[in-house]
Design an enzyme around this catalytic site. Structure first.
Site, PDB file in Angstrom:
ATOM      1  N   TYR A 126      20.326  26.528 -15.004  1.00 46.03           N
ATOM      2  CA  TYR A 126      20.155  25.080 -14.772  1.00 46.03           C
ATOM      3  C   TYR A 126      19.975  24.312 -16.090  1.00 46.03           C
ATOM      4  O   TYR A 126      20.063  23.093 -16.113  1.00 46.03           O
ATOM      5  CB  TYR A 126      18.942  24.785 -13.868  1.00 46.03           C
ATOM      6  CG  TYR A 126      18.994  25.384 -12.479  1.00 46.03           C
ATOM      7  CD1 TYR A 126      20.169  25.939 -11.975  1.00 46.03           C
ATOM      8  CD2 TYR A 126      17.862  25.378 -11.665  1.00 46.03           C
ATOM      9  CE1 TYR A 126      20.194  26.495 -10.699  1.00 46.03           C
ATOM     10  CE2 TYR A 126      17.888  25.926 -10.391  1.00 46.03           C
ATOM     11  CZ  TYR A 126      19.058  26.486  -9.919  1.00 46.03           C
ATOM     12  OH  TYR A 126      19.065  27.024  -8.663  1.00 46.03           O
ATOM     13  N   LYS A 164      15.533  32.579 -12.750  1.00 48.58           N
ATOM     14  CA  LYS A 164      16.579  33.518 -12.322  1.00 48.58           C
ATOM     15  C   LYS A 164      17.411  34.027 -13.492  1.00 48.58           C
ATOM     16  O   LYS A 164      17.648  33.290 -14.447  1.00 48.58           O
ATOM     17  CB  LYS A 164      17.513  32.825 -11.314  1.00 48.58           C
ATOM     18  CG  LYS A 164      16.765  32.053 -10.239  1.00 48.58           C
ATOM     19  CD  LYS A 164      17.662  31.462  -9.180  1.00 48.58           C
ATOM     20  CE  LYS A 164      16.861  30.543  -8.271  1.00 48.58           C
ATOM     21  NZ  LYS A 164      16.840  29.137  -8.706  1.00 48.58           N
TER      22      LYS A 164
END
Ligand code: A2P
Length: 273
Positions: free
Chosen positions: A48, A73
């Site tokens: 992100y 993640k």
């Protein structure tokens, strides 16, 4: 806030703030607002590009680190390159924290079985309190199952009223794997369209809530955690105001019936990134 006890005893807040597409200053502000008004679960990812801002918001917040459930993640490229441990350490550095609450494999990419075995080591080192997966279909989980010494705590998957994921939820539940719904409002571009279904406004009127609150409550009522993304303070506040009511059986069934197995995101069996 309500919590779900994961299969390793760690408690995860049932509602979190999704931060995909909330980058830079916007992401930082969204996390500050969310923590201020009671969110305790923040979902980010190396991919992100906002771990630095998320970490800064956590550092600046008056909420203690150990009250926050921080999720990030491992990205696909690192899974393909085998740079698992380095990628984890880089996430820690960008976030400016010395542990993660839940570290997830972002997609079943590359040698995801080898990646899982490295996550188990990281978990056993104490640098993450829980490990899990995202976008795993039953056959991906079966691959892990052949070797795992730690069962994933969570499978984070796309889930909303047009993609209710009942078979996958049942599969995960049988193994003690909890489900977190991403795109719980129908995803970044589709949210308006899906929530425009008059069924939600009808039900919303009955409970004196908004369509979005009904959709999120439905997620909780079918037994999943939800991580709606919003960068708008009023909507961030609206999305947490779902713990003072429950939907009746008939309303849950009516929403369940909207399922058309329609994805807004990528298919875990067919993605090219
Ligand atoms: P915004 O960030 O401007 O609030 P999902 O979590 O399913 O991906 O949905 C995110 C999308 O839904 C974003 O476009 C977000 O826009 C919008 N959204 C988030 N909360 C609400 C809400 N309570 N009502 C309407 N739209 C919302």
């Amino acid at each position: 806030m309500e919590y779900l006890t994961l299969n390793n005893g760690v408690k995860m807040p049932l509602l979190g703030l999704g931060t995909f597409l909330a980058d830079g200053d916007t992401g930082q502000k969204a996390v500050i607002t969310a923590l201020d008004i009671g969110y305790r679960h923040i979902d980010t990812a190396a991919e992100y590009g906002n771990e630095k801002q998320v970490g800064q918001a956590i550092a600046d917040s008056s909420v203690a680190r150990d009250e926050i459930f921080l999720v990030t993640k491992l990205w696909n490229e690192d899974m393909r390159n085998g740079t698992f441990t380095t990628a984890f350490e880089e996430s820690l550095n960008r976030l400016g924290v010395d542990y993660i609450d839940m570290y997830l494999l972002h997609w079943p990419a590359g040698d995801y079985v080898a990646a899982w075995q490295v996550l188990e080591k990281i978990y056993k080192s104490g640098k993450t309190r829980a490990i899990g997966v995202c976008n795993f279909q039953p056959h991906h989980i079966e691959d892990l199952r052949k070797v795992w010494s730690v069962v994933p705590v969570v499978n984070q998957i796309e889930l909303h009223p047009e993609l209710t994921q009942e078979p996958l939820r049942n599969f995960c539940n049988k193994l003690g794997i909890a489900v977190t719904a991403y795109s719980p409002l129908g995803g970044p571009k589709q949210a308006g369209r899906m929530m425009d279904n008059p069924l939600f406004s009808d039900i919303a009127q009955k409970y004196n809530k908004t369509a979005a609150q009904i959709v999120l409550r439905w997620g909780l009522d079918i037994g999943v955690a939800v991580i709606p993304k919003s960068a708008n303070p009023a909507r961030i506040a609206q999305n947490i105001d779902i713990f003072d009511f429950k939907l009746g059986k008939e309303d849950i069934a009516a929403i369940d019936a909207l399922n058309i197995d329609r994805r807004v995101g990528y298919d875990p069996d067919n993605f090219n990134f």
